[in-house]
Write an enzyme that holds these catalytic residues in place. Structure first.
Site, mmCIF file in Angstrom:
data_model
loop_
_atom_site.group_PDB
_atom_site.id
_atom_site.type_symbol
_atom_site.label_atom_id
_atom_site.label_comp_id
_atom_site.label_asym_id
_atom_site.label_seq_id
_atom_site.Cartn_x
_atom_site.Cartn_y
_atom_site.Cartn_z
ATOM 1 N N GLU A 262 0.874 -1.644 0.221
ATOM 2 C CA GLU A 262 0.617 -0.048 0.472
ATOM 3 C C GLU A 262 0.764 1.188 -0.036
ATOM 4 O OE1 GLU A 262 -2.120 2.471 3.410
ATOM 5 O OE2 GLU A 262 -2.495 0.093 3.298
ATOM 6 N N LYS B 282 -10.040 -2.562 8.263
ATOM 7 C CA LYS B 282 -9.226 -2.149 8.895
ATOM 8 C C LYS B 282 -9.244 -1.958 10.896
ATOM 9 C CE LYS B 282 -5.910 1.535 8.564
ATOM 10 N NZ LYS B 282 -5.200 2.530 7.615
#
Length: 219
Positions: free
Chosen positions: A45, A134
């Site tokens: 990411e 998350k």
């Protein structure tokens, strides 16, 4: 299940270590990406508050094998989702749980991991189409909280603690039911070179293998 969803599911079964390269620059990102891939990482990411993040995402997507998912973090808007998709991104990671952003990511064929800190946020994110949650910040959601969440959010839905994770964090969260981990400054800090990142990635890979029984480097 679309191809990205299938890829995400299989990756998390083998190695749920997610590299967060906040602050990385395009000229260095490919070498770092290869070091992470060699260590067994299969999700990388680039947060959008990094220098030229879309260029870094494109460079990673062009350079790494197809079994590695590349995407963006700190995605805050529908417009940013479109930009990431145009750069070749495959996964959208958010610090918050905006259902419009989640739906935009899913409509674009990308996986989406919104940030949630309560079960109310988690269920709203799931209703909007999130396919990974998350848990952020993980410092406020210790293993005993994740264990309680697991009583009502069962596998295969992925619960991924992010924030302050170090190799020593892996075992207690794994025992509580974590599916993976977002790794930030303990894995990469701006200015780190590929050999240094490789060294830190190996420590996380060893911790993963000790807790989950699979070796990221050979998965």
């Amino acid at each position: 299940m679309n191809p990205i969803d299938k890829a995400l599911f299989h990756i998390l079964q083998r190695c749920g270590l997610i590299a967060i390269l906040r602050g990385v620059q395009p000229h260095e990102v490919v070498a770092i990406g290869h070091a992470l891939y060699d260590a067994g990482f299969r999700i990388i990411e680039v947060p959008l508050n990094s220098p030229e993040p879309l260029a870094s995402i494109r460079a990673l997507r062009d350079a790494l094998p197809a079994d590695c998912l590349v995407g963006a973090g700190t995605v805050l808007s529908i417009e940013a989702v479109a930009d990431v998709a145009a750069a070749g991104g495959q996964i959208i990671v958010m610090p918050h749980s905006d259902p419009d952003v989640i739906r935009a990511a899913r409509a674009a064929g990308m996986a989406c991991a919104p940030g949630v800190a309560t079960l109310t946020e988690a269920y709203a994110a799931l209703a909007a189409g999130a396919n990974m949650l998350k848990l952020f910040p993980a410092e406020a959601l210790p293993p005993h909280v994740l264990k309680a969440w697991r009583a009502v959010i069962t596998p295969p839905m992925a619960l991924v603690p992010v924030g302050g994770i170090v190799p020593e964090s892996i075992a207690p969260y794994a025992a509580a039911g974590a599916s993976g981990f977002g790794l930030g400054s303990a894995l990469y800090r701006p200015g780190d070179q590929a050999p240094e990142v490789a060294h830190k990635a190996a420590a996380f890979a060893r911790a993963w293998q000790a807790s989950f029984g699979t070796s990221p480097a050979t998965a």
